[in-house]
Design a protein around this motif. Structure first.
Motif, short mmCIF file in Angstrom:
data_model
loop_
_atom_site.label_atom_id
_atom_site.label_comp_id
_atom_site.label_asym_id
_atom_site.label_seq_id
_atom_site.Cartn_x
_atom_site.Cartn_y
_atom_site.Cartn_z
N LEU A 145 0.84 -1.19 0.00
CA LEU A 145 0.00 0.00 0.00
C LEU A 145 0.88 1.24 0.00
CD1 LEU A 145 -2.71 1.57 0.36
CD2 LEU A 145 -2.36 1.33 2.85
N ILE A 146 0.61 2.13 -0.97
CA ILE A 146 1.20 3.47 -0.95
C ILE A 146 0.05 4.44 -0.70
CG2 ILE A 146 2.44 5.24 -2.25
CD1 ILE A 146 3.67 3.04 -3.94
N LEU A 206 -3.12 -6.82 7.54
CA LEU A 206 -2.56 -7.80 6.59
C LEU A 206 -1.08 -8.05 6.83
CD1 LEU A 206 -4.27 -6.55 3.30
CD2 LEU A 206 -4.73 -8.71 4.50
N ASP A 207 -0.43 -7.17 7.58
CA ASP A 207 1.02 -7.25 7.78
C ASP A 207 1.76 -7.26 6.45
OD1 ASP A 207 3.32 -7.23 9.25
OD2 ASP A 207 3.44 -9.41 9.42
N ARG A 208 1.31 -6.42 5.55
CA ARG A 208 2.01 -6.21 4.28
C ARG A 208 2.56 -4.79 4.26
NH1 ARG A 208 -2.58 -9.11 0.39
NH2 ARG A 208 -2.53 -11.12 1.47
N PRO A 209 3.61 -4.57 3.52
CA PRO A 209 4.30 -3.27 3.59
C PRO A 209 3.40 -2.09 3.24
CG PRO A 209 5.69 -4.90 2.53
CD PRO A 209 4.34 -5.53 2.68
N ILE A 210 3.70 -0.96 3.90
CA ILE A 210 3.00 0.30 3.68
C ILE A 210 4.04 1.40 3.53
CG2 ILE A 210 1.36 1.98 4.63
CD1 ILE A 210 0.19 -0.29 6.34
N PRO A 249 3.44 3.64 9.66
CA PRO A 249 3.42 2.18 9.55
C PRO A 249 4.50 1.63 8.62
CG PRO A 249 1.74 3.10 8.15
CD PRO A 249 2.36 4.27 8.88
N GLY A 250 5.37 2.50 8.15
CA GLY A 250 6.45 2.10 7.26
C GLY A 250 7.30 3.31 6.94
N ARG A 272 9.65 -3.35 11.48
CA ARG A 272 9.56 -2.89 12.88
C ARG A 272 8.51 -1.78 13.00
NH1 ARG A 272 10.80 1.12 15.99
NH2 ARG A 272 11.68 2.34 14.28
N LEU A 273 8.52 -0.84 12.07
CA LEU A 273 7.54 0.25 12.10
C LEU A 273 6.12 -0.31 11.94
CD1 LEU A 273 9.44 2.81 9.83
CD2 LEU A 273 9.00 3.06 12.29
N ARG A 274 5.97 -1.25 11.05
CA ARG A 274 4.64 -1.82 10.79
C ARG A 274 4.13 -2.57 12.02
NH1 ARG A 274 6.11 -4.20 6.63
NH2 ARG A 274 6.12 -6.41 7.18
N SER A 275 5.02 -3.29 12.69
CA SER A 275 4.63 -4.04 13.88
C SER A 275 4.16 -3.11 15.00
CB SER A 275 5.81 -4.90 14.36
OG SER A 275 5.48 -5.60 15.53
N ALA A 276 4.90 -2.03 15.21
CA ALA A 276 4.52 -1.09 16.26
C ALA A 276 3.19 -0.42 15.93
CB ALA A 276 5.63 -0.05 16.44
N PHE A 277 3.01 -0.08 14.69
CA PHE A 277 1.77 0.55 14.24
C PHE A 277 0.60 -0.41 14.43
CE2 PHE A 277 -1.26 2.05 11.04
CZ PHE A 277 -1.19 3.42 11.18
#
Length: 742
Positions: free
Chosen positions: A620-621, A634-638, A663-664, A689-694
């Protein structure tokens, strides 16, 4: 030889001329020549044109010794044109970014037709923008070429010269020129369209048609409007000289009558003393030019009965409309009294304990959180009867929005009133209309539309631009009916209680619509891919920008989708989803619809179920869309593209700095975004790491059982189960990882 010769006549437009020229010369497509004609303008137009010619060799200036008018000024420029196509641009209008590139691509795609018709938007002096209301005609014309006889709807468009480009050798072969006069476009556009052997369309807004505060020259009160008769005589003479075009005489006859009556009906076109003469000349021409055996349309028969009959019809029409308005007001008053009596009777009857009324996104259909609750109630509590409110029968007929067999009522109908008067449960993600009364014992469940980043509710009182047209006190009065507010995290709980200072209970259920994301499987999203022809091995990038409150209309193109799609390269598909509030405005006409048609991107703005779009994507952008909070499940990159964060936060207001708690990775420019994609940094350890914290903060209560929790707790009266954390790391399969590192 350039591709386009842009001919720009100039007369008393010094305040707009620079903007016009810049819009042409700053285009990414540069294979053009500009022939600017100074029509002996008494202001500074000539000096401005000379200045531009001195610094750009593509500009040639012609200074006429006397003022000849718009049509003959265009004629003066044509002999100097060397381009493949002629484009007559008015000097107070502007091209949209990328317009010439889109035109040349479409011309190549259709094999250089005689005429290419493109779309435009009216831009108003007060900042508003409105797309051509007949834009659908361009899309319906298809991908190939046609003649006007094969697609006569093309002649319903505004018959002006500037929404088309013309193949120069076609123009020269047919000898088309502009006559002098007030309505010089008429004897150009009709002969051109009648004669063109190959016409193509471009469903893209390429031109901004400036609407001046005091109107254009055709909106002034003058006898010059009598010129319309002579101009139509020129078109009839053109047909008379070409027997092969005789089929167009009935059409032109009716069009002439409609056009002249339209001028006559306008209060600011003709001096009152001249209206009878204008009608007489129109009627004489209408009789003289009537084709043998042609039927006169009902709306034009008044031309056969004289000016007195025309005046009587106008007066009768006005009187009839006023009587209609009075009757409507009277019926409304009676209906209101009867409605109050009926409501008083019905509200004495007990509530139906098994009746649930649902609505989503202002009655659009079975969507969002309410849809997830509805489906779960059907599964685990079949005794509950769910009824959906839809805006009108058009929505009811759309099976994507309202699956067959779904019990529904139309907003405002008698059954709608009966259902809302007896229901026990109300589930909505926006406020119910003010007429829906909150009966004692009823339960109103408000799901919201996701986790908020931007200011909402009462917090908008300090943001006058963002709450333009929004009645915050009324919103809060309607929110007073809420019994429960669903939240996905403690952050949202605090925000909603501040933004909506009302007497409701926050319920830590999670977001029901996100249940499908929490339990996502690798094959989910395949239906979306299949519908849009996305190959199974493609890596899908979802670009979801939000609207801006600092720009009227809300649309600001921060990323060029065509450029992003090209930079992603082969093996990737770019999916674009605009904010729902931009779906029906001019935003898609600025290029997105055309890119979708050509297969450059997939336009998913109209996809009713955004969850499917997210499931089909690998990355996701976004900028500041609330979609990111859902996507994190979804735990997919953002990636966050925040090149205007300061302006956005200042105009709308934000509850926290998304660039500091993202989140990324965050890009502050397109160059940074491209580097993040190409380098592989979008999926590095820091991104994870950023996504996990978010996710830990904002998906706190999303465990895949939110809808069940709502049904069991609020409708079946069972104890509130505590959300149970579940493993969330579900990265996309290895063969669908996004970009390879450069």
């Amino acid at each position: 030889m350039p591709r386009f010769s842009v001919i720009i006549p100039c007369f008393k437009v010094q305040g707009f001329l620079r903007e016009c020229l810049d819009s042409v010369l700053d285009q990414s497509y540069r294979d053009i020549e500009v022939i600017a004609v100074d029509d002996c303008s008494p202001d500074g137009c000539g000096a401005i044109l000379d200045e531009y010619a001195a610094r750009d060799e593509r500009v040639r200036v012609l200074h006429l010794e006397e003022n000849v008018g718009l049509g003959r000024a265009r004629n003066a420029g044509m002999p100097h044109a060397t381009g493949d196509y002629l484009f007559f641009l008015d000097s107070d209008d502007t091209l949209t970014p990328g317009a010439l590139r889109a035109m040349t691509d479409r011309l190549a795609e259709t094999g250089d037709p005689d005429v290419l018709v493109f779309d435009y938007a009216r831009t108003y002096w007060w900042g508003g923008t409105r797309r051509n209301v007949l834009a659908r005609v361009l899309a319906e014309a298809g991908d190939g070429t046609f003649t006007a006889a094969e697609h006569p709807e093309i002649l319903d468009l505004l018959m002006v010269v500037w929404n088309k480009v013309y193949r120069r050798d076609f123009v020269e072969r047919e000898g088309f020129t502009f006559p002098p006069g007030y309505y010089e476009d008429t004897p150009w556009t009709f002969p051109v369209m009648f004669s063109a052997g190959r016409i193509a369309t471009l469903d893209r807004i390429c031109l901004n048609y400036r609407q001046r505060r005091q109107g254009n020259i055709l909106s002034t009160t003058s006898r010059k409007h009598f010129d319309i008769h002579q101009q139509y005589e020129r078109v009839f003479a053109y047909l008379d000289a070409r027997p092969e075009l005789a089929r167009w005489r009935p059409f032109l006859h009716a069009k002439m009558g409609e056009h002249c009556l339209d001028i006559l009906a306008k209060p600011d076109r003709l001096p009152p003393s001249d209206k009878a003469e204008f009608f007489r000349r129109t009627a004489e021409m209408f009789r003289a030019r009537r084709p043998e055996g042609a039927q006169v349309p009902a709306g034009l028969r008044v031309l056969e009965h004289g000016y007195a009959a025309y005046q009587l019809r106008r007066q009768t029409g006005r009187a009839g409309r006023e009587l209609g308005r009075r009757a409507q007001r009277a019926r409304g008053a009676v209906a209101g009294r009867l409605g109050r009596v009926r409501t008083a009777v019905h509200t004495r009857r007990p509530l139906d304990p098994d009746l649930v009324v649902y609505s989503a996104f202002s009655h659009r259909g079975v969507l969002g959180d309410p849809a997830a609750v509805y489906r779960k109630a059907q599964e685990i509590a079949p005794r509950l009867r769910g009824v959906w409110v839809v805006r009108d029968e058009e929505y009811a007929a759309d099976t994507a929005l309202l699956p067959p067999g779904t019990d529904h009522v139309v907003l405002g109908s008698s059954r709608y009133r009966r259902v809302t008067e007896r229901a026990t449960y109300f589930v909505n993600n926006v406020n119910w209309p003010g007429a829906v009364a909150k009966r004692p014992g009823s339960v109103h469940i408000h799901t919201h539309q996701g986790t908020p980043l931007k200011y909402m509710g009462a917090d908008l009182l300090d943001k006058p631009g963002a709450r333009l047209g929004l009645d915050v006190p009324q919103m809060l009065r309607r929110a007073d009916r809420w019994d429960y507010s669903l939240v996905a995290n403690r952050y949202s709980e605090l925000v909603w209680e501040r933004a909506y200072p009302c007497h409701f209970t926050s319920l830590r259920t999670g977001s029901p619509r996100n249940d499908v994301l929490v339990g996502a499987r690798p094959e989910d999203g395949a239906g979306f891919r299949h519908r849009h022809g996305i190959p199974d091995d493609h890596r899908v990038v979802l670009y979801a920008p939000t609207r801006r409150d600092y720009r009227r209309g809300g649309h600001v193109e921060r990323i060029d989708p065509a450029r992003l799609a090209a930079d992603l390269g082969d093996g990737h598909t770019l999916v674009v989803r605009l904010h729902p509030s931009l779906a029906t405005g001019p935003a898609r006409g600025m290029g997105l619809a055309e890119l979708h048609r050509r297969g450059v991107v997939v336009d998913a703005t109209d996809e009713p179920h955004v969850e499917e779009v997210m499931l089909a994507s690998d990355l996701l952008i976004t900028d500041y869309s609330a979609l990111m909070f859902d996507y994190a499940n979804l735990d997919r990159p953002i990636l966050i593209h925040a090149d205007d964060w300061g302006a956005y936060a200042a105009s709308r207001g934000a509850y926290f700095d998304i660039t500091a708690e993202a989140p990324g990775h965050v890009a502050r420019s397109y160059r940074e975004l491209a580097w993040l994609l190409a380098s592989g940094a979008w999926r590095d350890e820091e991104a994870a790491r950023l996504r996990s914290a978010f996710r830990d903060r904002f998906c706190e209560f999303d465990d895949g059982r939110a809808a069940e929790r709502v049904v069991r707790t609020l409708m079946l009266g069972e104890p509130m189960p505590t959300p149970v954390p579940v493993p969330r790391r579900r990265p996309a399969p290895a063969d669908r990882d996004l970009l390879t590192s450069s």
